[in-house]
Design an enzyme around this catalytic site. Structure first.
Site, mmCIF file in Angstrom:
data_model
loop_
_atom_site.group_PDB
_atom_site.id
_atom_site.type_symbol
_atom_site.label_atom_id
_atom_site.label_comp_id
_atom_site.label_asym_id
_atom_site.label_seq_id
_atom_site.Cartn_x
_atom_site.Cartn_y
_atom_site.Cartn_z
ATOM 1 N N ASP A 104 -7.791 -5.102 -0.515
ATOM 2 C CA ASP A 104 -8.692 -6.049 -1.575
ATOM 3 C C ASP A 104 -8.109 -7.544 -1.505
ATOM 4 O OD1 ASP A 104 -7.496 -3.063 -3.379
ATOM 5 O OD2 ASP A 104 -9.633 -3.977 -3.016
ATOM 6 N N HIS A 132 0.916 -1.229 -0.016
ATOM 7 C CA HIS A 132 0.064 0.122 -0.122
ATOM 8 C C HIS A 132 1.012 1.204 0.088
ATOM 9 C CE1 HIS A 132 -3.119 2.913 1.207
ATOM 10 N NE2 HIS A 132 -3.974 1.977 0.850
HETATM 11 C C1 SDX Z 1 -6.215 0.280 -3.115
HETATM 12 O O1 SDX Z 1 -4.336 4.782 -2.078
HETATM 13 C C2 SDX Z 1 -5.443 4.093 -1.413
HETATM 14 O O2 SDX Z 1 -5.713 4.483 -0.361
HETATM 15 C C3 SDX Z 1 -5.658 2.935 -2.368
HETATM 16 C C4 SDX Z 1 -7.013 2.149 -1.320
HETATM 17 C C5 SDX Z 1 -8.224 2.913 -1.161
HETATM 18 O O3 SDX Z 1 -9.011 2.566 -0.396
HETATM 19 O O4 SDX Z 1 -8.541 3.843 -2.012
HETATM 20 O O5 SDX Z 1 -6.309 1.695 -0.219
HETATM 21 C C6 SDX Z 1 -7.335 0.907 -2.334
HETATM 22 O O6 SDX Z 1 -5.954 0.693 -4.284
HETATM 23 C C7 SDX Z 1 -5.228 -0.749 -2.193
HETATM 24 C C8 SDX Z 1 -4.131 -1.376 -3.107
HETATM 25 C C9 SDX Z 1 -4.596 -1.970 -4.165
HETATM 26 N N1 SDX Z 1 -3.381 -2.497 -5.182
HETATM 27 C C10 SDX Z 1 -2.878 -3.826 -5.023
HETATM 28 O O7 SDX Z 1 -3.134 -4.678 -4.303
HETATM 29 C C11 SDX Z 1 -1.749 -4.130 -6.131
HETATM 30 C C12 SDX Z 1 -0.515 -4.628 -5.832
HETATM 31 N N2 SDX Z 1 -0.103 -3.920 -4.753
HETATM 32 C C13 SDX Z 1 1.078 -2.853 -5.280
HETATM 33 O O8 SDX Z 1 1.043 -2.680 -6.812
HETATM 34 C C14 SDX Z 1 1.586 -1.875 -4.673
HETATM 35 O O9 SDX Z 1 1.627 -2.176 -3.314
HETATM 36 C C15 SDX Z 1 0.991 -0.226 -4.776
HETATM 37 C C16 SDX Z 1 0.564 0.173 -5.831
HETATM 38 C C17 SDX Z 1 -0.401 -0.638 -3.777
HETATM 39 C C18 SDX Z 1 1.866 0.389 -3.923
HETATM 40 O O10 SDX Z 1 3.230 0.613 -4.426
HETATM 41 P P1 SDX Z 1 4.374 1.231 -4.023
HETATM 42 O O11 SDX Z 1 4.090 2.717 -3.713
HETATM 43 O O12 SDX Z 1 5.324 0.917 -4.925
HETATM 44 O O13 SDX Z 1 4.599 0.610 -2.881
HETATM 45 P P2 SDX Z 1 5.906 0.694 -1.946
HETATM 46 O O14 SDX Z 1 6.608 1.979 -2.101
HETATM 47 O O15 SDX Z 1 5.441 0.514 -0.304
HETATM 48 O O16 SDX Z 1 6.630 -0.617 -2.350
HETATM 49 C C19 SDX Z 1 8.051 -1.046 -1.457
HETATM 50 C C20 SDX Z 1 8.555 -1.800 -2.684
HETATM 51 C C21 SDX Z 1 8.976 -1.420 -3.854
HETATM 52 O O17 SDX Z 1 10.123 -2.163 -4.384
HETATM 53 P P3 SDX Z 1 11.358 -1.273 -4.294
HETATM 54 O O18 SDX Z 1 11.221 -0.297 -5.379
HETATM 55 O O19 SDX Z 1 11.571 -0.579 -2.975
HETATM 56 O O20 SDX Z 1 12.387 -2.289 -4.704
HETATM 57 O O21 SDX Z 1 7.809 -3.093 -2.408
HETATM 58 C C22 SDX Z 1 7.489 -3.667 -3.746
HETATM 59 C C23 SDX Z 1 7.779 -2.222 -4.555
HETATM 60 O O22 SDX Z 1 8.059 -2.817 -6.093
HETATM 61 N N3 SDX Z 1 6.066 -3.927 -3.881
HETATM 62 C C24 SDX Z 1 5.827 -5.222 -3.916
HETATM 63 C C25 SDX Z 1 4.377 -4.995 -3.902
HETATM 64 N N4 SDX Z 1 3.970 -3.848 -3.627
HETATM 65 C C26 SDX Z 1 5.145 -3.072 -3.435
HETATM 66 N N5 SDX Z 1 6.302 -6.324 -4.438
HETATM 67 C C27 SDX Z 1 5.480 -7.377 -4.621
HETATM 68 N N6 SDX Z 1 4.031 -7.327 -4.457
HETATM 69 C C28 SDX Z 1 3.626 -6.343 -4.233
HETATM 70 N N7 SDX Z 1 2.261 -6.191 -4.107
#
Ligand code: SDX
Length: 393
Positions: free
Chosen positions: A328, A270
């Site tokens: 989700d 998130h």
């Molecule tokens: C919602 O914003 C909101 O409030 C949204 C929401 C709402 O109520 O409106 O909460 C609803 O959209 C929830 C999120 C649903 N999406 C997913 O579940 C899709 C899977 N999640 C990812 O795509 C991701 O976690 C995000 C897009 C949600 C967040 O991405 P970020 O900002 O890159 O997360 P982060 O900065 O904390 O990531 C840290 C690291 C990164 O790696 P590095 O660049 O540090 O090497 O963790 C990795 C990311 O690549 N990472 C993941 C991951 N999520 C982040 N690796 C594997 N699997 C994942 N799901």
């Protein structure tokens, strides 16, 4: 009146806007709607009361709640002529595509009479949207399965009405199980608002130009559809299906950690929560309850989800990056058990979030400090240069 308190938001850049509606502490995994914690609202309140709270800032008195419920109930139908909009879509259109189109079209039905500078008309537009979104979502579903539209019934609660409009057919009314309607209502509450997420920011930005609120909500629906946002509930269940059995989990965990592999664990991670998403905790308990209620035992998908959560939360990669299940992760398991196809998961998120979108829109219109207006950028492109004729390139 809520105490006003200040807190360190954990970032120095200027916030996109000020808001009094929803508070998230991503480090603690805390979510408050107008100061009230989400887990208490999910268990003690109900969605229409949460709508009142988000819109007006305080919990309603008994009389205020009755008046609000009466007004919403009597705006659940849409103009008969709007049924023609559905005919323009291919039968196999994703219900989110239909919802973007039909909700946007509402602006054609209310645009002329709508003056957003008039508080009363802002109020009427808000009530109409909260009332009509379930009807439009149910109609999008019915259209996609080739069944006739089912009209709302005033004697049913908000959640009961949605289940009725989705699952009743002319030959037989859907038998409403109160505990299932309560679980549906709880899902609406858990998705109602979430401060400045992508779709809410979209609605604020669209609304900051004075655009019609129905068109602004259509923009929010379009943004929510993305798999990184609201589309994750559908993507998550499809991922759990693809994993199939518990013994396949290590392979997918390995892929999720591989920077060269675009695969992400859907329903995990998130932008704000670096701890458990409090909504995921409630959703997980609700999944057990609903499956039990429906007599569905040892549901393979739920077993995979629970084992995946367990393994990920013990894995250094996920722990170090503070990746936890989000709202989700479990919602799709509940919705599928209730009888919804995966294509209806995000429309249900959209109808639930409509009150958050319209509350934030209303706050932005009424309080200029809430206007996102026109974001600036950091230019990193080419510096000044003169044009070169193609013959000299
Ligand atoms: C919602 O914003 C909101 O409030 C949204 C929401 C709402 O109520 O409106 O909460 C609803 O959209 C929830 C999120 C649903 N999406 C997913 O579940 C899709 C899977 N999640 C990812 O795509 C991701 O976690 C995000 C897009 C949600 C967040 O991405 P970020 O900002 O890159 O997360 P982060 O900065 O904390 O990531 C840290 C690291 C990164 O790696 P590095 O660049 O540090 O090497 O963790 C990795 C990311 O690549 N990472 C993941 C991951 N999520 C982040 N690796 C594997 N699997 C994942 N799901």
């Amino acid at each position: 009146q809520a105490d006003v308190f200040t807190y360190d938001p954990g970032f120095t850049s200027t916030a996109a806007c000020e808001s009094k509606i929803t508070f998230i502490d991503g480090g603690k995994g805390e979510l408050l709607y107008r100061g009230y914690p989400i887990d208490q609202l999910a268990s003690e309140s109900h969605y229409l009361e949460v709508c009142y709270l988000l819109l007006y800032g305080e919990l309603p008195s008994k009389q205020q709640m009755e008046d609000f419920e009466y007004r919403v109930t009597r705006h659940t139908m849409i103009h008969e002529q709007m049924k023609q909009f559905f005919q323009g879509f291919r039968r196999d259109s994703h219900p989110m595509a239909t919802m973007v189109g039909v909700v946007g079209a509402l602006s054609a039905f209310y645009h002329d009479s709508l003056d957003i500078s008039d508080p009363w008309q802002r109020e009427v537009a808000s009530i109409r949207l909260i009332a009509k979104l379930p009807t439009i979502a149910a109609m999008a579903y019915k259209y996609s399965i080739g069944q006739p539209f089912v009209y709302p019934k005033n004697e049913l609660s908000y959640a009961e009405n949605f289940l009725h409009m989705c699952f009743s057919v002319p030959a037989e009314d859907y038998k409403i199980e109160p505990a299932l309607a309560k679980a549906m209502d709880r899902i609406f509450t858990l998705h109602a608002d979430h401060e400045q997420n992508a779709s809410t920011s979209t609605v604020r930005l669209a609304g900051s130009s004075g655009a019609n609120p129905f068109a602004c909500i259509a923009a929010g629906i379009a943004c929510l559809w993305g798999p990184a946002h609201g589309g994750a509930n559908q993507a998550c269940l499809e991922m759990l299906r693809e994993i199939g059995t518990v013994d396949q989990i290590p392979e997918y965990i390995k892929r999720a950690k591989d920077k060269d592999d675009p695969f992400r664990l859907m329903g995990f991670g998130h932008r704000v929560y670096k701890n458990f998403d409090p909504r995921a905790k409630v959703m997980k308990e609700s999944a057990d309850e609903v499956l039990d209620l429906l007599g569905i035992h040892d549901n393979e998908t739920l077993q995979v989800a629970k084992e995946l959560e367990k393994i990920a939360l013990e894995d250094d990669y996920f722990v170090s990056k503070k990746l936890y299940p989000n709202v989700d992760f479990y919602s799709g398991i509940i919705l599928e058990a209730m009888g919804f196809p995966t294509s209806m998961f995000t429309p249900i998120f959209a109808l639930s979030r409509t009150v958050g979108w319209i509350s934030q829109w209303k706050e932005m219109i009424e309080d200029p400090t809430g206007k996102i207006g026109r974001p600036r950028q950091l230019y990193t492109g080419a510096t000044y240069r003169d044009y070169v004729d193609i013959a000299k390139r």
